[in-house]
Design a protein around this motif. Structure first.
Motif, PDB file in Angstrom:
ATOM      1  N   ALA A 322       0.562  -1.080  -0.335  1.00 42.21           N
ATOM      2  CA  ALA A 322       0.076   0.093   0.090  1.00 42.21           C
ATOM      3  C   ALA A 322       0.635   1.425  -0.004  1.00 42.21           C
ATOM      4  N   ALA A 323       1.444   1.858  -0.514  1.00 40.29           N
ATOM      5  CA  ALA A 323       2.503   2.293  -1.023  1.00 40.29           C
ATOM      6  C   ALA A 323       1.463   3.892  -1.603  1.00 40.29           C
ATOM      7  N   LEU A 394      11.253   3.407   6.227  1.00 36.95           N
ATOM      8  CA  LEU A 394      10.957   3.131   4.648  1.00 36.95           C
ATOM      9  C   LEU A 394      10.085   1.730   4.868  1.00 36.95           C
ATOM     10  N   LEU A 395       9.931   0.893   5.756  1.00 30.04           N
ATOM     11  CA  LEU A 395       8.912  -0.282   5.389  1.00 30.04           C
ATOM     12  C   LEU A 395       7.807   0.533   6.001  1.00 30.04           C
ATOM     13  N   TRP A 401       5.705  -2.135   6.302  1.00 31.70           N
ATOM     14  CA  TRP A 401       4.841  -2.801   7.949  1.00 31.70           C
ATOM     15  C   TRP A 401       4.136  -3.336   8.370  1.00 31.70           C
ATOM     16  N   ASP A 402       2.172  -3.258   7.996  1.00 31.17           N
ATOM     17  CA  ASP A 402       1.516  -3.700   8.988  1.00 31.17           C
ATOM     18  C   ASP A 402       1.624  -5.362   8.335  1.00 31.17           C
ATOM     19  N   SER A 403       1.980  -5.282   6.440  1.00 27.06           N
ATOM     20  CA  SER A 403       1.885  -6.665   5.893  1.00 27.06           C
ATOM     21  C   SER A 403       3.179  -7.567   7.006  1.00 27.06           C
ATOM     22  N   LEU A 404       4.333  -7.003   7.956  1.00 27.67           N
ATOM     23  CA  LEU A 404       4.888  -7.936   8.118  1.00 27.67           C
ATOM     24  C   LEU A 404       4.249  -8.267   9.706  1.00 27.67           C
ATOM     25  N   GLN A 405       3.728  -7.196   9.993  1.00 26.91           N
ATOM     26  CA  GLN A 405       2.961  -7.980  11.801  1.00 26.91           C
ATOM     27  C   GLN A 405       1.932  -8.555  10.938  1.00 26.91           C
ATOM     28  N   ALA A 406       1.302  -8.690  10.234  1.00 28.62           N
ATOM     29  CA  ALA A 406       0.313  -9.149  10.102  1.00 28.62           C
ATOM     30  C   ALA A 406       0.220 -10.774  10.012  1.00 28.62           C
ATOM     31  N   ASP A 407       2.127 -10.866   9.717  1.00 30.45           N
ATOM     32  CA  ASP A 407       2.382 -12.145   9.062  1.00 30.45           C
ATOM     33  C   ASP A 407       2.978 -12.800  10.749  1.00 30.45           C
TER      34      ASP A 407
END
Length: 885
Positions: A322-323, A394-395, A401-407
């Motif tokens: 979601a850039a 940057l994330l 960032w949100d994608s990494l926290q959801a995984d």
């Protein structure tokens, strides 16, 4: 059909061991809540609690712990600034600081990793020594290492001494276990020994005293269960046989099945063959660096490198969920432009503002500036803590960032790097972390941290299969065990010890030697084969090389043949502790015939064969009348004549292969360069003529350089083609002088022409249009192929469509057309198509007829004949390789 599970030897083992634990508690008058039972690894904690509950369903249970878990429960531990923290990221930075202090800072990139590995191995010994005596231990360990060495041996010796000093001058979280307050809070301590000695656990026995302690061997010798031996032809055959063995055990109700993980690649293959329908618990996990979350983070980091490739930057942009600075449409436009102009290096991306005209050029320029604004934030050297802050920013900005926290794996990535925890603040306070790292050094540090960490996925509540290392099968009552990878390569008699220390140094330091590791591995194999059902698999070939079964298996077969039981576990353990040299189990079976004589009968193939009816692919013959043909080029009509299906796929469906971005220049770029430089040369000559001689030569050279800059051709990679330029230039100038001597004059180049022909518009780009003395037009098409091939084109007559098609684009009634061969070694030469007018008329008639047939619904079959299939873009669509021929 589900069978009744036979009792496992591990159940009897637990019953005996826990009975002695209860007896020891009674003898000491210890309360269960103040009794600690130390286990060799954490996976036994749940098993031990279940076995105790089965034997003693009422009352309190003792505390089943490992030394690490016990220390964690006692309280938090904060390592000192230069302590060995046993955290890869922090220890790598401390190792760099130590190397610089020892005068080895220039080799820190090469030596930091081995230094951390060596110190980590020594930490198990150093942590077993009370902190007050740890310096003395370090001095003794230092004396055990060689002092005089030369070359690389001197470097290794220095590395070993630094590792010893680092381990000896560090505090550890388990130091809390040696405190008097802990000894006073425990009434009884029981150690259940595993397959290898635990120095800290043995030290705790001494620390707590004889009255409170009891040591038991958790493993015991027992007869092997029902073992089936499987010989596989190769890696894939071994994986499929192992998966079939697992599925058969599941079908028989022998669950959970233990799948031994010895070879990571082989285990992944077996896991893939088992499919999603099997509830699986993976206790080994896989490297965190191989997860999608780690790949996302590393892609973002590599995309910010100053020398990043365009493919890497595009990969990062596409993974951003979601850039806020760009959209998917912007990325598609950028990718299309980068591929069109073959800009393999991102530093060339600003050229898009000049290469792409109109609104697209302005849009691309703005997009490149937005991307570079984020990339520039991660390029300047800085300390690690500041790098982590910039990476976090940057994330967040890119939406990752949100994608990494959801995984789940993403959470482990953020935790390992300290992006979501206190590690960044700890690093900021650490002196070692204040060193300024370049982008390449920081990226290498992140990669090593992710490579050292493991990701274990969430476990199902009732697994049918448990993937575990061989030594972690100890005392676990699995009804069935599948043990693949037991060839001599993957299950050696004496494995190579890890770390930078030699075998002799390991013996002097007190680390497990190769022989002791061999005995421990033999003991682990003995324990695995005690399961009620076991399948052992090995491969006879691997990548074209012959493989033999493990020497441990051969020893087992020989002992059974001569009537001896397999080596008892207690004997193996004593050998592993002792001072004997070269005591690893070995067996020289001689020739393969001797091995076959001791090898037990092999089990049948566990896979169930099934017949799959043949379903051949027929030749496709689509109907293209619903896809109107509005425009037609020379290459398009040539595709129709070569193969109607190719025309349907490429021209009507408009399916194209995306050109590669990061590729070395080839003949295509060479041809584009020649086309461009000749266009620049002749358009310049039309405005300011230059006489034949040095002036033309200089002007051609200048045009060649200008064309290379405009096309953004990489200088080093394009050098082989540029080396051909002097000879090609001289040959072309001689041809040009002769051509102009005949009265021909350049009129236009790179000329876009179109003409309406019935229901279709013919379109094409003419490389060059000259005017002859009689006023007739001469179409020239440049070719950079071999002259023989160009000559065959000119003689092909009606089989060649290019020059007749170009002639149809002209208003002249009787034009001339020729190929101009610009060979790499042969001088320029013209190959004229003498019957171009007649061929043009035939071509126009053929186009009208073919389009009429397509519009009427005529099929467009795939011909699958001739050399055109070798390089056809649509071969994967027509399935040429799967036809029923």
């Amino acid at each position: 059909m589900t069978e009744t599970a036979a009792p496992s030897p591990a159940a009897y083992l637990w019953r005996q061991a826990l009975a002695r634990v209860a007896g020891h508690m009674a003898a000491c008058g210890a309360h269960p809540a103040r009794t600690v039972v130390l286990l060799p690894f954490a996976q036994l904690m749940g098993e031990a609690a279940q076995q105790w509950a089965a034997l003693y369903p009422s009352g309190f249970a003792p505390r089943f712990e490992t030394t690490r878990r016990w220390a964690e429960r006692l309280g938090s531990f904060a390592p000192g600034p230069s302590d060995l923290a046993l955290e890869r990221g922090r220890d790598l930075l401390t190792a760099r600081s130590l190397l610089e202090g020892a005068g080895l800072g220039a080799q820190h990139a090469l030596l930091a990793g081995p230094l951390v590995d060596g110190a980590t191995q020594l930490a198990a010994l150093a942590a077993s020594v009370p902190p007050a005596l740890r310096a003395d231990w370090g001095e003794q360990a230092r004396r055990a290492l060689p002092f005089e060495a030369q070359g690389w041996l001197a470097l290794e010796a220095a590395l070993a001494r630094i590792a010893v000093a680092w381990a000896a001058h560090s505090d550890y979280a388990t130091d809390a276990l040696l405190a008097d307050r802990v000894r006073g809070s425990v009434d009884a301590l029981v150690l259940l020994r595993g397959l290898q000695p635990d120095p800290l656990a043995e030290r705790l026995l001494e620390h707590f005293g004889v009255e409170k302690t009891l040591a038991l061997d958790l493993g015991a010798g027992a007869a092997a269960g029902q073992v089936r031996w499987h010989e596989a032809a190769g890696a894939q055959d071994e994986a499929s046989r192992a998966a079939a063995c697992v599925l058969r055990h599941i079908a028989a109700g022998r669950t959970p099945v233990a799948l031994v993980a010895g070879d990571r690649l082989l285990t992944r293959r077996i896991r893939a063959l088992l499919g999603e329908g099997v509830a699986l618990r993976d206790e080994t996990g896989w490297k965190l660096s191989t997860t999608r979350a780690a790949a996302l983070l590393m892609t973002a980091l590599r995309a910010c490198a100053p020398e990043a490739a365009s493919d890497t930057v595009l990969d990062w942009l596409k993974q951003c969920p979601a850039a806020v600075a760009w959209t998917a449409g912007d990325v598609d436009l950028l990718e299309s432009a980068l591929r069109q102009y073959t800009l393999g290096h991102w530093e060339q991306a600003p050229r898009l503002a000049l290469l792409a005209a109109g609104q697209d050029g302005a849009r691309l320029a703005a997009l490149v500036r937005q991307i570079d604004a984020q990339r520039d934030a991660l390029q300047a050297p800085r300390p690690v803590a500041q790098w982590l802050q910039a990476l976090t920013a940057l994330l967040r900005a890119s939406g990752a960032w949100d994608s990494l926290q959801a995984d789940v794996a993403g959470q482990k990535v953020l935790l390992s790097l300290g992006l979501s925890g206190p590690l960044a603040m700890e690093l900021e306070a650490s002196g070692a972390a204040r060193q300024r790292l370049s982008h390449a050094e920081f990226a290498a540090w992140v990669d090593q941290v992710l490579e050292a960490a493991s990701f274990v996925p969430p476990h199902p509540p009732a697994p049918q299969v448990v993937i575990a290392p061989l030594h972690q099968l100890l005392a676990r009552p699995f009804p069935a065990v599948v043990l693949p990878g037991t060839d001599a390569e993957r299950l050696p008699a004496a494995p190579e010890p890890p770390g930078p220390f030699s075998n002799a140094e390991r013996a002097r330091l007190g680390l497990p030697t190769r022989e002791q590791l061999g005995w421990a591995q033999a003991a682990a194999l003995a324990q695995a084969l005690q399961a009620p059902h076991a399948d052992v698999l090995w491969r006879t070939q691997d990548e074209g090389e012959d493989r033999q079964p493990s020497p441990l298996l051969q020893l087992l077969w020989l002992e059974r043949r001569v009537g001896m039981p397999y080596v008892p576990l207690a004997y193996l353990r004593e050998k592993g502790k002792g001072e004997e040299k070269n005591c690893a189990p070995r067996l020289d079976v001689g020739e393969s015939q001797t091995q076959k004589s001791i090898q037990p009968p092999l089990a049948g193939d566990p896979r169930t064969p099934r017949q799959v009816p043949a379903a051949p692919t027929t030749r496709p013959a689509p109907d293209g009348h619903l896809l109107p043909i509005e425009q037609l080029s020379a290459s398009g009509y040539e595709a129709l004549r070569a193969c109607p299906y190719r025309f349907f796929a490429v021209q009507q469906l408009r399916l194209r292969e995306a050109p590669e971005i990061d590729t070395d220049p080839d003949k295509r770029e060479f041809g584009a360069w020649l086309h461009r430089l000749l266009y620049l040369f002749h358009t310049g000559m039309a405005q300011a003529p230059a006489p034949d001689g040095p002036q033309r030569r200089e002007r051609l050279d200048a045009c060649a350089q200008t064309a290379a800059r405009e096309l953004a051709l990489p200088g080093d990679a394009f050098l082989p083609f540029q080396a051909l330029w002097p000879a090609l230039r001289e040959g072309y100038l001689r041809w040009l002088a002769e051509h102009e001597g005949q009265g021909a004059r350049f009129e236009a180049g790179e000329l876009e022409r179109q003409v309406r022909l019935g229901p279709v518009t013919l379109r094409g780009r003419l490389d060059r249009l000259d005017r002859l003395p009689d006023g007739r037009a001469l179409v020239l098409d440049y070719k950079t192929e071999r002259p023989e091939k160009t000559a065959r084109r000119a003689k092909a007559g009606a089989e060649d469509t290019q020059l007749p098609f170009y002639a149809a684009l002209l208003e002249d009634d009787a034009p001339r057309a020729a190929y101009l061969n610009l060979g790499e070694r042969d001088p320029a030469k013209t190959f004229e198509q003498t019957s171009v007018v007649a061929l043009r008329d035939q071509l126009v008639e053929g186009i009208l007829h073919d389009l009429q047939q397509i519009a009427a619904g005529a099929p467009l079959p795939a011909l699958g004949e001739g050399p055109s299939c070798d390089w056809c873009q649509a071969r994967g669509l027509c399935r040429r390789d799967f036809w029923w021929d």
